[in-house]
Design an enzyme around this catalytic site. Sequence first.
Site, PDB file in Angstrom:
ATOM      1  N   ASP A  70      12.394  10.655  45.531  1.00  0.00           N
ATOM      2  CA  ASP A  70      12.305  12.062  45.918  1.00  0.00           C
ATOM      3  C   ASP A  70      11.018  12.695  45.396  1.00  0.00           C
ATOM      4  O   ASP A  70      10.414  13.535  46.061  1.00  0.00           O
ATOM      5  CB  ASP A  70      13.509  12.847  45.379  1.00  0.00           C
ATOM      6  CG  ASP A  70      14.788  12.555  46.146  1.00  0.00           C
ATOM      7  OD1 ASP A  70      14.701  12.225  47.342  1.00  0.00           O
ATOM      8  OD2 ASP A  70      15.873  12.664  45.540  1.00  0.00           O
ATOM      9  N   LYS A 100      24.418   9.999  43.368  1.00  0.00           N
ATOM     10  CA  LYS A 100      23.092   9.784  42.774  1.00  0.00           C
ATOM     11  C   LYS A 100      23.129   9.598  41.253  1.00  0.00           C
ATOM     12  O   LYS A 100      22.301   8.872  40.699  1.00  0.00           O
ATOM     13  CB  LYS A 100      22.158  10.940  43.130  1.00  0.00           C
ATOM     14  CG  LYS A 100      21.673  10.940  44.573  1.00  0.00           C
ATOM     15  CD  LYS A 100      20.633  12.040  44.754  1.00  0.00           C
ATOM     16  CE  LYS A 100      19.891  11.891  46.064  1.00  0.00           C
ATOM     17  NZ  LYS A 100      18.758  12.837  46.152  1.00  0.00           N
TER      18      LYS A 100
END
Length: 290
Positions: free
Chosen positions: A109, A73
């Site tokens: 997210d 990420k």
Amino acid sequence: MSQKLTGTTQNLGVMGWPIRHSLSPVLQNAALEKAGLDYVYVALPVPPEKLRTAVAGLQAMGFAGWNVTIPHKQAIMPLLDEIDEDARIIGAVNTVIHKDGRLIGHNTDVTGFLLPFKRRGIDLRGKKAALLGAGGAARAVIWGLLREGVSSLAIGVRNPRKAEPLIEEFAPYGILHIHHWEDEAFREELGEADLLVNTTPLGMTPHTDGMPPVVWQDLKASAIVYDIIYTPAHTRFLREAAAHGHTILNGEEMLAGQGAAAFALWTGQEADLDCMLTALRAELSSRHQP
């Protein structure tokens, strides 16, 4: 998966290492099939040392986009042409769009985390929030709460010194207070909190007896308790919260919500969230059969 794959089918996927456990193919293919879209979504096992090669390969093969999970990420960010605001502030990318030869990084997210509040009409503006944990998962939660306008955010952790850089990082967006989670100062903040969120892995399968140290009597009765874990659906943390009369939320909607936000970025269409949640729960149930 029953959709017909042809020479015109567009490719999507999720890259990580390991990746066999990922639920994203289940969620995304269910939503793609429901929408009747000519895409397929696959798992992409990419070891860390092959990340640069993999990104170039997916771009060369014309993948429409892909999700990014642990451990890539942060590492993928320098390999992209553009990073959106959420990803920049959180410091992580979980979704890449390949458009006009350019790779654009997003972080969905935060949208996923906020989804349960949106679905229930809960306005976080002016609310007081408390958070358990300050790891990678916490960053999207912190940004989501600050972006929605909470009036205060107290973070309880095992090691306050390690978490202190968050105060400076998020200073432009709001005020954070960081405490040891068993200190009196944090327990006092819990007494004022309208929302308590667990971002630690404590209580996740298979270690389901674990939970952060919370004295439930410290928390006011009206506080919402949210655990971003989704396996099990009801952690010990949530079971105890419910037993003390709190409204509880688990991580299922966050997982489906971040996937639905990625789906919309790739396809330009809204995902059927209920379809994704049904597919998620069915898959989790099948995985936990003895």
